[in-house]
Design an enzyme around this catalytic site. Sequence first.
Site, mmCIF file in Angstrom:
data_model
loop_
_atom_site.group_PDB
_atom_site.id
_atom_site.type_symbol
_atom_site.label_atom_id
_atom_site.label_comp_id
_atom_site.label_asym_id
_atom_site.label_seq_id
_atom_site.Cartn_x
_atom_site.Cartn_y
_atom_site.Cartn_z
ATOM 1 C CG ASP A 50 -2.240 -0.590 1.026
ATOM 2 O OD1 ASP A 50 -2.680 -0.678 -0.133
ATOM 3 O OD2 ASP A 50 -2.870 -0.994 2.024
ATOM 4 C CD GLU A 75 -11.977 -1.620 2.795
ATOM 5 O OE1 GLU A 75 -12.055 -1.657 4.044
ATOM 6 O OE2 GLU A 75 -10.971 -1.196 2.187
ATOM 7 C CD GLU A 84 -7.260 3.720 0.572
ATOM 8 O OE1 GLU A 84 -6.973 2.911 1.477
ATOM 9 O OE2 GLU A 84 -7.836 4.804 0.781
#
Length: 272
Positions: A91, A190, A123
Amino acid sequence: MSAVAGEVRAVTTYRLSEMKQRGEKIAMLTSYDYSMAQIVDGAGIDIILVGDSAANVMAGYETTLPITLDMMIYHARSVVRGVKRALVVVDMPFGTYQGNSKIALDSAIRIMKETGADAVKLEGGEEVLESIQRILAAGIPVMGHLGLTPQSIHKFGTYGVRAKEKAEADKLLHDARLLADAGCFGIVLEKIPAALAELVTKKVPVPVIGIGAGKGTDGQVLVLHDMLGITQGFSPRFLRRYADLHTVMNDAISHYITDVKEGDFPNEKEQY
């Protein structure tokens, strides 16, 4: 890479694409250190995510925002040392790619050079597309992440289910197509409705990994400490606990304390 190393490090982005094409589910878990990565990899996991969730389960922060690039590199470097088979994805933490694609590229290069990982994860959709394109242009594999994006928690104000309304669902599908077209090798979805996740999975050619997104995706990911029952007080609907290591570890430590205080440890066979 030597032929031997290639055989050992079996999971690649190409192989993940093949798995999607033949309908083979992809299993993904987080890891943050050498010892746990060895166990997870040895069990046969396909992808290990060095998640910014390390901010929560390793550092004790309430959100993922405080974790730094240096901290992520430390965790990723430790994980890579323990992995022989799985694809390792790292990440990119908050502040290392939003708003400035040059900083994003510099951050991604640091991760790849200093950890030996296989890919990075970001993200967001269209709003971070420039950063994704710049990283991809440098030859660095990128995994996308849509739906509930924890780094944007202060924007949303809740960890609730995302994309329940049509406008947000349409944007998510649009963003998923953008990420796939840009060259992302996979996308994490998610905490979105299962029907939407299944639709996205069918509409994009790249593997889609779900967490709280139903069974219609190409694979699943969970936080290791959650699924092993190490963490407590976190029980979303999507979480299945496969063990209760909190109790096991607590009992073992309590037993050790008792043995030390009562003079039972070490015994004669446990000394020199």
